[in-house]
Motif scaffolding. Structure first.
Motif, PDB file in Angstrom:
ATOM      1  N   ALA A  18      21.107  77.383 101.368  1.00  0.00           N
ATOM      2  CA  ALA A  18      20.185  78.334 100.676  1.00  0.00           C
ATOM      3  C   ALA A  18      18.956  77.652 100.438  1.00  0.00           C
ATOM      4  CB  ALA A  18      20.779  79.028  99.192  1.00  0.00           C
ATOM      5  N   MET A  19      18.800  76.344 100.559  1.00  0.00           N
ATOM      6  CA  MET A  19      17.416  75.604 100.381  1.00  0.00           C
ATOM      7  C   MET A  19      16.830  75.590 101.811  1.00  0.00           C
ATOM      8  SD  MET A  19      18.499  73.102  97.390  1.00  0.00           S
ATOM      9  CE  MET A  19      16.833  72.716  96.975  1.00  0.00           C
ATOM     10  N   THR A  20      15.736  74.929 101.470  1.00  0.00           N
ATOM     11  CA  THR A  20      14.659  74.730 102.767  1.00  0.00           C
ATOM     12  C   THR A  20      15.557  73.693 103.780  1.00  0.00           C
ATOM     13  OG1 THR A  20      13.643  72.872 101.858  1.00  0.00           O
ATOM     14  CG2 THR A  20      12.693  75.204 101.572  1.00  0.00           C
ATOM     15  N   PRO A  21      15.201  73.681 104.948  1.00  0.00           N
ATOM     16  CA  PRO A  21      15.902  72.686 105.968  1.00  0.00           C
ATOM     17  C   PRO A  21      15.543  71.276 105.662  1.00  0.00           C
ATOM     18  CG  PRO A  21      15.047  74.657 107.334  1.00  0.00           C
ATOM     19  CD  PRO A  21      14.639  74.853 105.701  1.00  0.00           C
ATOM     20  N   LYS A  22      14.082  70.943 104.988  1.00  0.00           N
ATOM     21  CA  LYS A  22      13.824  69.770 104.713  1.00  0.00           C
ATOM     22  C   LYS A  22      14.802  69.180 103.675  1.00  0.00           C
ATOM     23  CE  LYS A  22       9.843  68.766 106.767  1.00  0.00           C
ATOM     24  NZ  LYS A  22       9.438  67.558 107.531  1.00  0.00           N
ATOM     25  N   SER A  23      15.050  70.159 102.507  1.00  0.00           N
ATOM     26  CA  SER A  23      15.899  69.580 101.442  1.00  0.00           C
ATOM     27  C   SER A  23      17.184  69.563 101.819  1.00  0.00           C
ATOM     28  CB  SER A  23      15.785  70.715 100.265  1.00  0.00           C
ATOM     29  OG  SER A  23      14.643  70.719  99.510  1.00  0.00           O
ATOM     30  N   SER A  24      17.622  70.317 102.969  1.00  0.00           N
ATOM     31  CA  SER A  24      19.153  70.105 103.476  1.00  0.00           C
ATOM     32  C   SER A  24      19.205  68.659 103.977  1.00  0.00           C
ATOM     33  CB  SER A  24      19.412  71.047 104.467  1.00  0.00           C
ATOM     34  OG  SER A  24      19.443  72.325 103.881  1.00  0.00           O
ATOM     35  N   GLU A  25      18.209  68.387 104.866  1.00  0.00           N
ATOM     36  CA  GLU A  25      18.057  67.071 105.543  1.00  0.00           C
ATOM     37  C   GLU A  25      18.159  65.998 104.516  1.00  0.00           C
ATOM     38  OE1 GLU A  25      18.461  65.290 108.743  1.00  0.00           O
ATOM     39  OE2 GLU A  25      18.232  67.454 108.827  1.00  0.00           O
ATOM     40  N   ALA A  26      17.370  66.024 103.449  1.00  0.00           N
ATOM     41  CA  ALA A  26      17.140  64.924 102.231  1.00  0.00           C
ATOM     42  C   ALA A  26      18.616  64.757 101.759  1.00  0.00           C
ATOM     43  CB  ALA A  26      16.015  65.444 101.378  1.00  0.00           C
TER      44      ALA A  26
END
Lengths: 430, 430
Positions: free
Chosen positions: A215-223
Motif C-alpha cells: 500500500a506504500m510507495t515502491p521506494k518505501s517498500s524498497e527501503a
C-alpha cells in the motif's frame, strides 16, 4: 430498554463494534439527540497497530487496550453492552445478541475484520494469527516457549526448527513483527539464553506479491526490504505458501521449511453479519455500501470501517482496511446522522489519504506523505509520535511512552513473560 | 550439563523455585564457586504481595512479574531452566523434571506454598484462589463479568447475587482485597455502570478466627476492622465456611448467602515434593528442617521459605509463611554454603522480625514495628514505599510507581479489562 435514556423520543442507534470506526462514531453522537447502544464482544477497544509490540514483549496488554466503559462513561446518551451479536433481524429492526435484543432505528455495522486463511483449515489450526490481544499474548508465550524448548533440545536440527520463525504476509504487521523479532535475536538471546547460539535463530518473511508494504510507495517498500535484510531477516518476495502440517511449511515453489512457528498475517476478511441480504456480501467478505456508507438495498443499516466496501474510481474493491478510513467514515456518518435529523441532504464520503507509515526497528521506519516521503530515524520518531497521539486515553499514552523510553534506553523487550503457556489447537485436542 | 559452567569442579546446587527464597539464594551464590541450576515452572518471579492489585485492576501483570532470565542473566555461574519438577531421586541425587534430570551435590527446595482448601473439593472447584498471576487475572475477568451480568439481569435478587462478593480469610490478602473491592464500589460503579444501583453490590469478608490480620498486633487488627467496616465491608469474625455449591455459600452457623463469587484466601499449604521421606512432611504440608534449614534426616537437601517448617521456641509449628522469613533463610543458607566450602561450621537461623503491615485502602494502612505501631495515611505511604523497594528490578518499580500515581490522582483502577473471560471449572466441564 429505552427508559435508561433521558430523551425517550430520540432515534435509537445501535453500533456494533468498538474499534476505530465504532468508537469514533460513538464520540460523534455523544451529547446529540440520539439514544445510542454501543455493542462489542470485548469490554475494551484494541489499538491494533501496536498488537505486534504486545506479541514481542515490548508493551503490556493494558497499554493498548482501553476500557470502552471508560470512554463512554461521560457520554449521557450512550450505553455500552458487552455482547456477542448473533444476527440481525431486519424485519423487526432488532439486533439479536447473547444478552438480549436491541431494537434500532439506525443500525451501524462496524465489526471490522479478522484473519483470512483463505479456506486453508490446516493453516488456520496450526498457524498463529495476530488480530486480537489474546492472540498477541499467545504469540508472546509461544515464542518464549520455543526459546525454552531450543535450550534443552540436544539436536541442532531440532533447535533450528524451534528457532525458525516464519511470518507470512509482508504488510505492515508482517514487516513490523519481522523487525521486532530481528531485534530480539540481536539484543535478547545473548543475555537471556547465553547457552544458545543466536545464529541458530532465523526469521523469514514470506510475501506472495512482488514487494513489501504494497500500500506504500515502491521506494518505501524498497527501503523496508533493505532495512529487514540488513537486520538479518530472510525476506522472500513473489513466494506463496502452499501448506503447513505443524512441522513443515511448504511453499508454492516446492521448497520446504521445518518450523514450529508460522505467524499468519497474509490477509484479512470482513466480519460479515448474519441476517443481511447475501447480495450485500462482496469480495473480502465485506458489506457493499454506497457513498453514504448505507448498506446496499437498505434504508436504515450502515456499515463503516474495515467491514464496509465502498466502490470508488480509485478503489473499485473498496478502501484500504486501515484505521484512517474507518475514522473518517465514522466522522462523516456521525455528521450525516445529524443532517438526517435536521432534514438536510447527506454528504458523500471522500477519503483523505494523509499518508501511511511502518516501522521496522530502532531508528528504522518509512513514511509516505501525499507529496513527500522519508525514512530512517526521523521517520521512526514521527511514527512513534503519531501512534502516541492516536492512542485512546492519556493513561495508555503514558504507559506506552514510559515503556518505549525504557525499551529505548535498555535495548530490551522487558515483558518476556509466559503468563499463560500456549498450546496449539492440535496439541490441546489430542 | 556441567560443561556450560566455567568451573566444572564447583559443587552443583539445584534450587527448585524462583520465589523470594529461591531467587534470593541464587543472588547470594552468584559469582561464588558453585554451579547453580535455578528451576521454576514459570519463567518469571511473582511479587505475591501485590497480586490483589492485579486482581482488582490497579496493576498490570507485567508490573509484578519479573523475568527470571533477566535476573540471572549477569550471573555467570547460574543457569535457569523453566521446568516442572516431577520428583526427587535421592538415591541418584537427581531432580527429575519434564525437561530432563538435574544431578545435584546440594538440593534446595524453595517451592513455596499454594492455596489450601482443606480437602473441600467443591470449594476448590468453585471458589477462586489468589496465589498466582493467572489466578489474579481470572479474578479480574470474573469480577468484571459479574458486573456485566448484573447490568443485563432483570431480577433484583439475581443482580444482588451477581454483585455479592465473598472473600474468605482475613489475612493480609483477604483484607487488602476486601478494601480494594470497596474502593471499586465507591469509585468505579457509578461511572462505568451508571445503570446499576451501586448499593446492590456487597462485599463480605469472612474470618474463622476472632480477629483479622492474626499475625499483627490486636490494635492493628482492630484498626483494620474499623477501616473495612467504615468502607462498607461486612466483616464476620468467628465465622467458618461450611460449603459452597456455586450458588449458595453455607456458613457453619447455618446462615446461607447467595453469591456467584467466593474468593478463597483462607489458608495455604506447602508445595511438598515427591521423593522425600514421608517422615519429613509436617503440619501444613511443609517439610521439617533443622536450624540450618537442612531437611530432617538428610545431609545434602535443604528447604527454605514457605515450604520449610523449622520448629523453634517462638514458632513451634514453623515460622510465618511470609517473604521476610524466606529471604532471611535464603541469605543465611547462601552464607552457610560458602562456610561449608571453607570447612567452617554452619550458623543457625534466627528470624529477625522487622515488623509487618497491611493496606486497606487509600490513606488506610496498618504498620507494626517491633517497638512501635501506627496507622492511617503515613502507614499507607510507608506501605507503598516498602513495597516499591521490595520489587525486583527497576522497570517494575517504575511501572508500579507510575500506575499508583495514576490511580491516586484519578481515583480509578484503570485496567478494567476482560482479556480472557473466565469460566468456572464446572461451566467448562459441562
Amino acid at each position: 430498554m429505552s427508559d435508561k435514556f433521558k430523551d425517550p423520543t430520540a432515534p435509537l442507534v445501535v453500533i456494533i463494534g468498538g474499534g476505530f470506526a465504532g468508537l469514533e462514531l460513538a464520540k460523534k453522537l455523544s451529547h446529540k439527540r440520539f439514544r445510542v447502544y454501543l455493542l462489542d464482544k470485548h469490554n475494551y477497544h484494541t489499538f491494533q497497530p501496536l498488537l505486534y509490540q504486545v506479541a514481542t514483549g515490548g508493551l503490556g496488554s493494558d497499554a493498548i487496550a482501553y476500557p470502552l466503559r471508560k470512554v463512554i462513561g461521560p457520554m449521557p446518551n450512550i450505553v455500552f453492552r458487552m455482547a456477542q451479536v448473533e444476527r440481525i433481524d431486519k424485519a423487526k429492526k432488532e439486533v439479536i445478541t447473547d444478552v438480549g435484543h436491541f431494537p434500532y432505528d439506525y443500525l451501524v455495522i462496524a465489526t471490522g475484520s479478522n484473519t483470512n486463511f483463505f479456506g486453508n483449515q490446516r493453516l488456520e489450526q496450526l498457524s498463529m494469527p495476530l488480530k486480537s490481544i489474546p492472540e498477541a499474548l499467545d504469540i508472546r508465550s509461544y515464542i518464549l516457549q520455543e526459546f525454552e524448548k531450543a535450550l534443552v533440545e540436544q539436536s541442532v536440527t531440532e533447535k533450528q526448527r524451534n528457532l525458525k520463525f516464519v511470518i507470512v504476509g509482508g504488510g505492515p504487521t508482517g514487516v513490523e513483527l519481522a523487525g521486532a523479532m530481528a531485534e530480539i535475536k540481536r539484543n535478547v538471546i545473548s543475555s537471556d539464553y547465553r547457552e544458545l547460539d543466536k545464529e541458530l535463530m532465523n526469521i523469514h518473511l514470506i510475501e506472495a506479491g512482488p514487494r513489501l508494504l504494497a500500500a506504500m510507495t515502491p521506494k518505501s517498500s524498497e527501503a523496508a526490504l533493505g532495512f529487514l535484510r540488513n537486520m538479518g531477516v530472510d525476506v522472500r518476495l513473489n513466494t506463496a505458501v502452499k501448506s503447513y502440517d505443524g512441522v513443515e511449511l511448504e511453499l508454492e515453489n516446492g521448497e520446504k521449511m521445518k518450523t514450529d512457528t508460522v505467524i499468519w498475517s497474509a490477509g484479512v476478511k470482513g466480519n460479515y453479519l448474519d441476517g443481511l441480504d447475501e447480495a450485500t456480501r462482496v469480495r473480502g467478505n465485506r458489506i457493499q455500501v454506497d457513498e453514504y456508507n448505507k448498506v446496499k438495498g437498505e434504508e436504515s443499516i450502515f456499515a463503516i470501517g474495515d467491514v464496509a466496501s465502498m466502490s470508488t474510481e480509485q478503489f473499485p474493491n473498496g478502501h484500504p482496511m486501515v484505521a484512517p478510513v474507518a475514522m473518517q467514515q465514522a466522522q462523516l456518518l456521525g455528521d450525516n446522522f445529524v443532517r438526517l435529523q435536521k432534514g438536510q441532504g447527506l454528504k458523500s464520503f471522500r477519503y483523505t489519504d494523509k499518508g501511511s507509515m511502518a516501522t521496522i526497528g530502532r531508528n528504522k521506519a518509512v513514511v509516505d506523505l501525499p507529496w513527500f516521503r522519508f525514512k530512517g530515524w526521523f521517520a521512526w520518531y514521527v511514527w512513534m509520535f503519531v501512534h502516541l497521539i492516536m492512542l485512546v486515553g492519556f493513561r495508555n499514552r503514558l504507559m506506552v511512552f514510559v515503556n518505549w523510553a525504557w525499551n529505548y534506553f535498555s535495548y530490551e523487550r522487558a515483558i518476556r513473560l509466559i503468563i499463560r503457556p500456549f498450546k496449539r489447537k492440535e496439541e490441546v485436542d489430542s
